[in-house]
Design a protein around this motif. Structure first.
Motif, PDB file in Angstrom:
ATOM      1  N   ASP A  25       0.842  -1.201   0.000  1.00 54.30           N
ATOM      2  CA  ASP A  25       0.000   0.000   0.000  1.00 54.30           C
ATOM      3  C   ASP A  25       0.879   1.254   0.000  1.00 54.30           C
ATOM      4  N   ASN A  26       0.278   2.368  -0.382  1.00 57.94           N
ATOM      5  CA  ASN A  26       0.931   3.685  -0.325  1.00 57.94           C
ATOM      6  C   ASN A  26       2.234   3.779  -1.125  1.00 57.94           C
ATOM      7  N   VAL A  27       2.322   3.046  -2.224  1.00 55.73           N
ATOM      8  CA  VAL A  27       3.489   3.163  -3.107  1.00 55.73           C
ATOM      9  C   VAL A  27       3.430   4.554  -3.755  1.00 55.73           C
ATOM     10  N   PRO A  28       4.553   5.314  -3.742  1.00 54.12           N
ATOM     11  CA  PRO A  28       4.512   6.671  -4.306  1.00 54.12           C
ATOM     12  C   PRO A  28       4.045   6.667  -5.770  1.00 54.12           C
ATOM     13  N   LYS A  29       3.386   7.756  -6.139  1.00 53.63           N
ATOM     14  CA  LYS A  29       2.885   7.862  -7.519  1.00 53.63           C
ATOM     15  C   LYS A  29       3.799   8.745  -8.373  1.00 53.63           C
ATOM     16  N   HIS A  30       4.614   9.572  -7.682  1.00 53.15           N
ATOM     17  CA  HIS A  30       5.470  10.504  -8.428  1.00 53.15           C
ATOM     18  C   HIS A  30       6.909  10.453  -7.932  1.00 53.15           C
ATOM     19  N   ARG A  31       7.793  10.888  -8.807  1.00 56.55           N
ATOM     20  CA  ARG A  31       9.140  11.208  -8.355  1.00 56.55           C
ATOM     21  C   ARG A  31       9.626  12.424  -9.138  1.00 56.55           C
ATOM     22  N   VAL A  32      10.761  12.958  -8.735  1.00 55.10           N
ATOM     23  CA  VAL A  32      11.401  13.995  -9.541  1.00 55.10           C
ATOM     24  C   VAL A  32      12.742  13.418  -9.981  1.00 55.10           C
ATOM     25  N   GLN A  33      13.316  13.975 -11.041  1.00 53.93           N
ATOM     26  CA  GLN A  33      14.586  13.440 -11.550  1.00 53.93           C
ATOM     27  C   GLN A  33      15.734  14.280 -11.008  1.00 53.93           C
ATOM     28  N   LEU A  34      16.535  13.696 -10.126  1.00 58.18           N
ATOM     29  CA  LEU A  34      17.692  14.399  -9.574  1.00 58.18           C
ATOM     30  C   LEU A  34      18.979  13.599  -9.754  1.00 58.18           C
ATOM     31  N   VAL A  35      18.831  12.267  -9.823  1.00 53.83           N
ATOM     32  CA  VAL A  35      19.982  11.352  -9.775  1.00 53.83           C
ATOM     33  C   VAL A  35      20.552  11.124 -11.178  1.00 53.83           C
ATOM     34  N   HIS A  36      21.866  10.999 -11.261  1.00 51.16           N
ATOM     35  CA  HIS A  36      22.482  10.418 -12.453  1.00 51.16           C
ATOM     36  C   HIS A  36      22.417   8.914 -12.241  1.00 51.16           C
ATOM     37  N   PRO A  37      21.519   8.211 -12.904  1.00 52.18           N
ATOM     38  CA  PRO A  37      21.266   6.806 -12.560  1.00 52.18           C
ATOM     39  C   PRO A  37      22.317   5.855 -13.140  1.00 52.18           C
ATOM     40  N   ASP A  38      22.133   4.567 -12.862  1.00 50.48           N
ATOM     41  CA  ASP A  38      23.013   3.509 -13.368  1.00 50.48           C
ATOM     42  C   ASP A  38      24.471   3.782 -13.019  1.00 50.48           C
ATOM     43  N   THR A  39      24.715   4.082 -11.768  1.00 47.94           N
ATOM     44  CA  THR A  39      26.090   4.316 -11.326  1.00 47.94           C
ATOM     45  C   THR A  39      26.904   3.030 -11.533  1.00 47.94           C
ATOM     46  N   PRO A  40      28.168   3.173 -11.923  1.00 50.86           N
ATOM     47  CA  PRO A  40      28.954   1.986 -12.288  1.00 50.86           C
ATOM     48  C   PRO A  40      29.251   1.044 -11.123  1.00 50.86           C
ATOM     49  N   ILE A  41      29.529  -0.204 -11.492  1.00 50.42           N
ATOM     50  CA  ILE A  41      30.029  -1.207 -10.546  1.00 50.42           C
ATOM     51  C   ILE A  41      31.378  -1.668 -11.091  1.00 50.42           C
ATOM     52  N   HIS A  42      32.403  -1.694 -10.245  1.00 48.26           N
ATOM     53  CA  HIS A  42      33.690  -2.209 -10.723  1.00 48.26           C
ATOM     54  C   HIS A  42      34.465  -2.883  -9.599  1.00 48.26           C
ATOM     55  N   ARG A  43      35.465  -3.660  -9.972  1.00 51.12           N
ATOM     56  CA  ARG A  43      36.332  -4.335  -9.005  1.00 51.12           C
ATOM     57  C   ARG A  43      37.045  -3.280  -8.165  1.00 51.12           C
ATOM     58  N   TRP A  44      37.267  -3.603  -6.890  1.00 51.31           N
ATOM     59  CA  TRP A  44      37.863  -2.603  -5.982  1.00 51.31           C
ATOM     60  C   TRP A  44      39.003  -3.278  -5.210  1.00 51.31           C
ATOM     61  N   TYR A  45      40.228  -2.906  -5.547  1.00 46.32           N
ATOM     62  CA  TYR A  45      41.407  -3.571  -4.962  1.00 46.32           C
ATOM     63  C   TYR A  45      41.853  -2.894  -3.671  1.00 46.32           C
ATOM     64  N   VAL A  46      41.045  -3.020  -2.640  1.00 46.38           N
ATOM     65  CA  VAL A  46      41.368  -2.418  -1.341  1.00 46.38           C
ATOM     66  C   VAL A  46      42.455  -3.252  -0.663  1.00 46.38           C
ATOM     67  N   PRO A  47      43.491  -2.595  -0.106  1.00 51.13           N
ATOM     68  CA  PRO A  47      44.535  -3.348   0.593  1.00 51.13           C
ATOM     69  C   PRO A  47      43.933  -4.133   1.758  1.00 51.13           C
ATOM     70  N   GLY A  48      44.355  -5.399   1.903  1.00 54.35           N
ATOM     71  CA  GLY A  48      43.913  -6.184   3.059  1.00 54.35           C
ATOM     72  C   GLY A  48      42.756  -7.129   2.786  1.00 54.35           C
ATOM     73  N   VAL A  49      42.153  -7.067   1.579  1.00 50.88           N
ATOM     74  CA  VAL A  49      41.060  -8.019   1.281  1.00 50.88           C
ATOM     75  C   VAL A  49      41.672  -9.427   1.160  1.00 50.88           C
ATOM     76  N   PRO A  50      41.178 -10.414   1.920  1.00 50.43           N
ATOM     77  CA  PRO A  50      41.746 -11.764   1.831  1.00 50.43           C
ATOM     78  C   PRO A  50      41.659 -12.293   0.395  1.00 50.43           C
ATOM     79  N   GLU A  51      42.639 -13.147   0.040  1.00 52.21           N
ATOM     80  CA  GLU A  51      42.758 -13.566  -1.360  1.00 52.21           C
ATOM     81  C   GLU A  51      41.551 -14.308  -1.912  1.00 52.21           C
ATOM     82  N   ASP A  52      40.842 -15.019  -1.013  1.00 59.53           N
ATOM     83  CA  ASP A  52      39.707 -15.789  -1.538  1.00 59.53           C
ATOM     84  C   ASP A  52      38.436 -14.943  -1.731  1.00 59.53           C
TER      85      ASP A  52
END
Ligand SMILES: *Cc1c(COP(=O)(O)O)cnc(C)c1O
Length: 380
Positions: A25-52
């Protein structure tokens, strides 16, 4: 209709919800456009991430420039609700460096709304108020800032102050004002991350990942992600890194927001507690308080990956995520983890990083003066 009312109404667009939320119930009916959508996803080589483990990042720090981060996602729905109800002024609240308040103010001024911010501050003298970080942007667009005591609590008096202010605007100006709770978390704000989950589906995240990790500050982001993960049968495990307060508090806030959609009637026996994990340890010394390891982590990640984390939310969340990967790998469903970068970059300009950057021997203190053309500097 006044010119400004017309400008506001022109910004409303119809919201076409995914099929899996349409039964609420009460699902919004409107929105406004503010966002740059579809922001990217990519591999992130942060130091300390275990190898597996394989760690990836979704760049919701790229939802905009001055509007960057997660709050603008929620504001697409909240500001549409305000406009469709005929409101011309927005009132919201937060800590002095609130990203939510900055995003609300700037979005409001893009659309043609007036804005008032109630900001918690230990400095209550307006003459001495800061111009750093987010506050510079708030003041630049000319929002009205009302400094309130640093220990004010939303459910105790901040909510009441916003109600009183709305009443005054209506009595004295004859205009309708709209208040947005802390962090934009309520049953309308949740749809910002319902919309984002549709992006994640388009980006095939449930097919390619086992776990999602995100910072939790008011609960709306993780709430929207978890309800969407559940409703779309995506089976990701969702981990919330708390930057303050308790898991119990956030579950109850999310359940309250879900109840605004008549959730418990439609999905009896399923609550926030069943849809995500919350880790209180992630807050370290507490809300907005940093430790030297967290600040060093931010600079190490910046050097190794070029990604800027903020000290209040994403820095703590990613720091704790790496710690959990090392110390409690059994908490994860699998080994492919997506971290959602929720923005917050302007907090890097609040002054706390300056000493860290200048510290002798730190990664970030690589600076010398080159006066004579022939005296080539040391390479270090
Ligand atoms: C507000 C905020 C969060 C937390 O999101 P909630 O939806 O409030 O839980 C995370 N990161 C940043 C940078 C934020 O500003």
């Amino acid at each position: 209709m006044s010119a400004n009312k017309q400008r506001l109404n022109e910004s409303l667009i119809n919201y076409d919800p995914p099929e899996w939320v349409s039964k609420l119930d009460n699902v919004p009916k409107h929105r406004v456009q503010l966002v740059h959508p579809d922001t990217p996803i990519h591999r992130w080589y942060v130091p300390g991430v275990p190898e597996d483990f394989e760690l990836y990042i979704k760049r919701d720090d790229m939802t905009g420039s001055q509007l960057s981060g997660n709050k603008v996602r929620k504001l697409e729905f909240l500001l549409a609700d305000a406009i469709s109800k005929g409101c011309s002024t927005i009132i919201t609240c937060g800590g002095i460096q609130s990203n939510h308040s900055r995003a609300t103010t700037i979005s409001g001024h893009q659309l043609g709304l007036k804005t008032h911010l109630l900001l918690k501050s230990t400095e209550l003298d307006p003459e001495k108020a800061t111009c750093k970080g987010n506050v510079l942007l708030d003041r630049l667009v000319g929002t009205h800032i009302h400094l309130i005591p640093g220990d004010a609590v939303y459910n105790e008096d901040i909510h009441q102050r916003m109600e009183n202010f709305k009443k005054k605007i209506s009595e004295e100006k004859g205009e309708k004002a709209y208040s947005i709770p802390c962090g934009g978390t309520n049953s309308i704000g949740l749809f910002g991350y319902v919309q984002t989950f549709q992006e994640l589906l388009k980006q095939k995240v449930p097919d390619n990942f086992t776990d999602i990790a995100v910072a939790v500050g008011s609960g709306g982001t993780i709430g929207g992600l978890s309800m969407s993960n559940y409703l779309s049968n995506s089976h990701l495990r969702i981990h919330g890194m708390l930057v303050g307060d308790t898991g119990e508090y956030f579950h109850s806030e999310i359940n309250k927001a879900l109840d605004g959609l008549n959730w418990s009637e439609k999905h009896p026996g399923v609550q926030s507690q069943d849809m995500c994990e919350m880790y209180e340890e992630a807050q370290g010394r507490g809300y907005a308080l940093s430790s030297p390891d967290e600040l060093e982590f931010i600079s190490a990640v910046a050097e190794a990956t070029g990604i800027l984390l903020d000290p209040v939310y994403t820095g703590k969340a990613a720091f704790h995520l790496i710690k959990m990967m090392k110390e409690k790998p059994e908490c994860f469903k699998g080994k492919k983890v997506l971290f959602i970068h929720t923005g917050g970059m302007f907090a890097l300009f609040d002054g706390r990083m300056d000493d860290m950057v200048r510290m002798k021997g730190s990664l970030t203190n690589r600076i010398d003066a080159w006066i004579d053309v022939d005296k080539v500097p040391e390479i270090n």
